[in-house]
Design a protein around this motif. Structure first.
Motif, mmCIF file in Angstrom:
data_model
loop_
_atom_site.group_PDB
_atom_site.id
_atom_site.type_symbol
_atom_site.label_atom_id
_atom_site.label_comp_id
_atom_site.label_asym_id
_atom_site.label_seq_id
_atom_site.Cartn_x
_atom_site.Cartn_y
_atom_site.Cartn_z
ATOM 1 N N ARG A 56 0.833 -1.197 0.000
ATOM 2 C CA ARG A 56 0.000 0.000 0.000
ATOM 3 C C ARG A 56 0.872 1.253 0.000
ATOM 4 O O ARG A 56 0.702 2.130 -0.829
ATOM 5 N N TRP A 312 -4.667 11.554 -2.464
ATOM 6 C CA TRP A 312 -4.617 10.210 -1.951
ATOM 7 C C TRP A 312 -5.521 10.074 -0.746
ATOM 8 O O TRP A 312 -5.463 10.859 0.178
ATOM 9 N N GLU A 313 -6.365 9.055 -0.779
ATOM 10 C CA GLU A 313 -7.117 8.752 0.424
ATOM 11 C C GLU A 313 -7.168 7.242 0.554
ATOM 12 O O GLU A 313 -7.284 6.529 -0.429
ATOM 13 N N HIS A 314 -7.107 6.745 1.797
ATOM 14 C CA HIS A 314 -6.779 5.331 1.966
ATOM 15 C C HIS A 314 -7.927 4.358 1.790
ATOM 16 O O HIS A 314 -7.722 3.169 1.737
ATOM 17 N N PHE A 315 -9.167 4.834 1.758
ATOM 18 C CA PHE A 315 -10.263 3.894 1.601
ATOM 19 C C PHE A 315 -11.102 4.176 0.364
ATOM 20 O O PHE A 315 -12.276 3.860 0.314
ATOM 21 N N LYS A 317 -12.609 6.650 -1.031
ATOM 22 C CA LYS A 317 -13.827 7.447 -0.993
ATOM 23 C C LYS A 317 -13.430 8.874 -1.323
ATOM 24 O O LYS A 317 -12.367 9.331 -0.926
ATOM 25 N N GLY B 6 -14.457 1.291 5.807
ATOM 26 C CA GLY B 6 -14.458 1.661 4.401
ATOM 27 C C GLY B 6 -15.605 2.601 4.048
ATOM 28 O O GLY B 6 -15.470 3.471 3.191
ATOM 29 N N GLY B 9 -14.459 6.131 5.241
ATOM 30 C CA GLY B 9 -13.201 6.618 4.685
ATOM 31 C C GLY B 9 -12.225 7.003 5.780
ATOM 32 O O GLY B 9 -12.554 7.048 6.965
ATOM 33 N N GLU B 10 -11.003 7.304 5.355
ATOM 34 C CA GLU B 10 -9.950 7.564 6.330
ATOM 35 C C GLU B 10 -10.231 8.822 7.149
ATOM 36 O O GLU B 10 -10.139 8.815 8.368
ATOM 37 N N PHE B 11 -10.576 9.913 6.456
ATOM 38 C CA PHE B 11 -10.761 11.161 7.200
ATOM 39 C C PHE B 11 -11.996 11.080 8.091
ATOM 40 O O PHE B 11 -12.021 11.617 9.187
ATOM 41 N N THR B 129 -4.518 3.852 8.473
ATOM 42 C CA THR B 129 -4.358 3.400 7.099
ATOM 43 C C THR B 129 -5.151 2.119 6.954
ATOM 44 O O THR B 129 -5.615 1.540 7.929
ATOM 45 N N SER B 130 -5.326 1.686 5.714
ATOM 46 C CA SER B 130 -5.969 0.394 5.541
ATOM 47 C C SER B 130 -4.901 -0.663 5.304
ATOM 48 O O SER B 130 -3.813 -0.370 4.802
#
Lengths: 323, 323
Positions: A56, A312-315, A317, B6, B9-11, B129-130
């Motif tokens: 990742r 960049w966003e980790h999931f 969305k 998920g 989302g991350e934020f 993070t995922s």
């Protein structure tokens, strides 16, 4: 046969790894006890943490352990610098599969140590465990040397927006690697080992920067964090960005608009700050835009919403904080 | 339908999580910027880090997110206490699968926050993070309040060995759970949420403890760390350990000698220290053995090598540092 982490065991691995770790005069007690002790010159401590997961945030076929050590340390030290502080120390925790070559872990330690050493920072502690997915967590500490921290929330209408460091190089290197290429070396190298303008953080603080952030989510995404925290509108001037020849050539070869790398890429860990309009910008800083009132939280390029990828966003969305 | 990480989302997850985090008067800047800023009363900072991996350090069918938060914070704060310091803050990084229920992560944050709050410590930062394997990394900071750190290397022949806190309870709870049972609740609860005698660390330092460690690898294994670092021989008196009724009963029902749990178990995060022979032991501390010259690095029980399991090591190799 390649010696693995499982061959030497946890305590063996710790001995191999801590051999690399630099100490500094501020370290009263380094690795090997329950906790480390660091003396702080100014009576406060700046702290941040960051986690990198294989597949990742890095790939072992694209980066050596040493590369990943440099990147992991740089990502955290850049956050310290973005507060206007001097990096002093880091701690590292790793979860490693038992079949990982021991040399990879030794490389990781060497890379972390080298990035810290160049800054006069120490590696003061860590933890190792086994796990299925190689995961690295780094915590960095820093010293404000008597200054106030430069937050994200201080940008004011009329401020100028400035950038220190390379932007888009690492993102271009990532695209090059993901298409199966290994050159241009300058871009691939920028992805593997970012060159962070650490000193630009404290010097911006000294010169009165009103807000600062390190570019880790992408230029527009991180501008959005400042815009939201400061309740201002940030507008970039695209003419401030000169696309280097190798990046332009790579863009043409790969069919990518280089401004996608510049506006959406984050892995260079460049520093972004806002300054009062009459400031004499310190070394390494370059004007790239202005702060306005009006639409709080907005980020635009030449007054218009950017139509490309924002960062960049980790999931996977969309980030609702970006206009 | 259960809301997952998920989905938000991350934020979004960060917003949910930081809502739980306590601040303290020492926190100049908490979560939400590139890094946090903590004021230190005594001009130094104690720091340690620890990583927990699902399936290895915890199981989601045995522990709630809140339990894991308590355990992860306790494991690190115990290390701070074992230096003789007061815990002040923690940072947390998590790698989570996208299908993990959001409530689990909120529970984790609540557990971390609750363990910190009871100590007057803050949660000052983190990263999300995922990843495929749920992994939690906690870094704790502490303040020595002007004292010298109590290292592992200061034990001297003639010192007494003393223990603060429960020992073997969490290991027994682990065995109970691993056999498919859920009671006795006192043992299972001790595994899920250790009760660490944090105050016993600073009070031992004040009373002149010569060496100190928190029990995370197991009583004999951690005694071995002191024995090796101090170049002394540590001998335990088994009669100092009273096996509680519920532990004796559980041992009989499960066919386990309870002294296996007491001598090899580490998850209680009890504190172990050595003191000069004429010390008046502070509250919570109980004499369990003596330090001798002779065989440097040895650990014995009633003068003999312990025949059972010695403790925990993460890559299934015998620990050569144990006699």
């Amino acid at each position: 046969m390649t010696e693995t982490v499982g061959d030497v065991g946890e305590f063996g691995m710790i001995d191999h790894v801590t051999a690399y770790f630099p100490a500094t005069p501020e370290v009263e007690l380094g690795p090997g006890d329950d906790a480390a002790v660091l003396n702080t010159a100014s009576g406060n401590v700046v702290a941040c943490t960051d986690m990198l997961v294989v597949g990742r945030h890095f790939r072992t076929d694209w980066c050596t352990g040493e590369d990943v050590g440099h990147r992991a340390a740089a990502a955290n030290f850049a956050d310290i610098a973005a507060m206007g502080a001097r990096p002093t120390a880091l701690l590292v925790a790793v979860s490693v599969p038992a079949d990982l070559p021991l040399d990879w872990v030794k490389g990781l330690a060497a890379g972390l140590a080298a990035e810290a050493s160049q800054l006069g920072a120490a590696v003061i502690g860590g933890d190792t465990t086994s796990g299925e997915q190689l995961t690295i967590s780094v915590t960095a500490l820093g010293d404000l040397q008597g200054r106030k921290p430069v937050k994200r929330s201080g940008a004011k209408p009329g401020d100028i927006v400035a950038l220190a460091g390379r932007q888009g190089w690492a993102a271009a290197g990532y695209t090059v690697l993901s298409r199966g290429f290994r050159s241009p070396g300058a871009l691939v190298g920028a992805y593997r080992r970012p060159e962070v303008p650490y000193e630009a953080g404290p010097s911006a603080a000294v010169m009165g920067a009103t807000a600062m952030i390190d570019l880790s989510d992408g230029l527009l995404a991180d501008l959005g964090h400042i815009a939201k925290a400061s309740q201002v509108w940030m507008d970039l001037d695209s003419t401030a960005f000169v696309v280097p020849d190798h990046m332009r050539n790579a863009g043409e070869a790969l069919g990518v608009n280089p401004y996608e790398w510049i506006f959406a890429g984050g892995d260079d860990h460049a520093l972004l700050a806002t300054f009062p309009p009459d400031v004499l910008l310190p070394d390494q800083w370059q004007r790239i835009g202005v702060v306005s009132a009006g639409q709080a939280g907005w980020v635009t390029v030449n007054g218009e919403p950017w139509q490309g990828n924002k960062g960049w966003e980790h999931f996977s969305k969309p980030d609702p904080t970006l206009s």
